[in-house]
Design a protein around this motif. Structure first.
Motif, mmCIF file in Angstrom:
data_model
loop_
_atom_site.group_PDB
_atom_site.id
_atom_site.type_symbol
_atom_site.label_atom_id
_atom_site.label_comp_id
_atom_site.label_asym_id
_atom_site.label_seq_id
_atom_site.Cartn_x
_atom_site.Cartn_y
_atom_site.Cartn_z
ATOM 1 N N ILE A 60 0.852 -1.185 0.000
ATOM 2 C CA ILE A 60 0.000 0.000 0.000
ATOM 3 C C ILE A 60 0.886 1.234 0.000
ATOM 4 O O ILE A 60 1.943 1.246 0.631
ATOM 5 N N ASP A 61 0.459 2.252 -0.732
ATOM 6 C CA ASP A 61 1.158 3.539 -0.747
ATOM 7 C C ASP A 61 0.205 4.626 -0.300
ATOM 8 O O ASP A 61 -0.961 4.660 -0.732
ATOM 9 N N LEU A 62 0.685 5.512 0.540
ATOM 10 C CA LEU A 62 -0.073 6.692 0.927
ATOM 11 C C LEU A 62 0.028 7.701 -0.202
ATOM 12 O O LEU A 62 1.119 8.041 -0.645
ATOM 13 N N VAL A 63 -1.111 8.181 -0.675
ATOM 14 C CA VAL A 63 -1.134 9.165 -1.753
ATOM 15 C C VAL A 63 -1.307 10.567 -1.184
ATOM 16 O O VAL A 63 -0.566 11.480 -1.522
ATOM 17 N N VAL B 106 -8.009 10.177 3.879
ATOM 18 C CA VAL B 106 -6.746 9.542 3.502
ATOM 19 C C VAL B 106 -6.959 8.811 2.180
ATOM 20 O O VAL B 106 -7.904 8.029 2.046
ATOM 21 N N SER B 107 -6.089 9.076 1.217
ATOM 22 C CA SER B 107 -6.143 8.387 -0.073
ATOM 23 C C SER B 107 -4.951 7.450 -0.174
ATOM 24 O O SER B 107 -3.824 7.857 0.107
ATOM 25 N N VAL B 108 -5.228 6.201 -0.565
ATOM 26 C CA VAL B 108 -4.179 5.194 -0.686
ATOM 27 C C VAL B 108 -4.293 4.484 -2.027
ATOM 28 O O VAL B 108 -5.347 4.497 -2.671
ATOM 29 N N LYS B 109 -3.197 3.853 -2.429
ATOM 30 C CA LYS B 109 -3.175 2.983 -3.602
ATOM 31 C C LYS B 109 -2.597 1.645 -3.175
ATOM 32 O O LYS B 109 -1.567 1.606 -2.503
#
Length: 91
Positions: A40-43, A50-53
């Motif tokens: 997971i990456d914090l965008v 909170v937006s993640v990918k």
């Protein structure tokens, strides 16, 4: 202990205090995700959202909804009560 690349250090230095808090909590979850081939990456963090990918095996995992709701979102909101929502940017 994980090593951080030069670009990783630069990214950390540019983070807001809220992004840093979220990143620190996510770091506790990443080893379990990586053990299954995912990640997971914090965008971004903005106004309590909170937006993640997700990456790797997480992109194809049928349990990603459960991981998102009961793993990522619950953990972040338990540790950081100011978080209103966590959204996944992957399609």
């Amino acid at each position: 202990m994980r090593s951080i690349s030069a670009s990783g250090v630069q990214k950390i230095l540019k983070m807001s205090s809220q992004e840093l808090e979220v990143s620190q909590v996510l770091q506790t979850l990443i080893p379990a995700m990586e053990a299954d081939g995912g990640g997971i990456d914090l965008v971004s963090v903005k106004d309590g959202v909170v937006s993640v990918k997700f990456k790797g095996a997480c992109l194809l995992c049928p349990s990603i909804g459960m991981t998102m709701k009961f793993g990522i979102t619950k953990t972040l909101q338990d540790k950081l009560p100011w978080i209103k929502e966590v959204i996944k940017l992957n399609k």
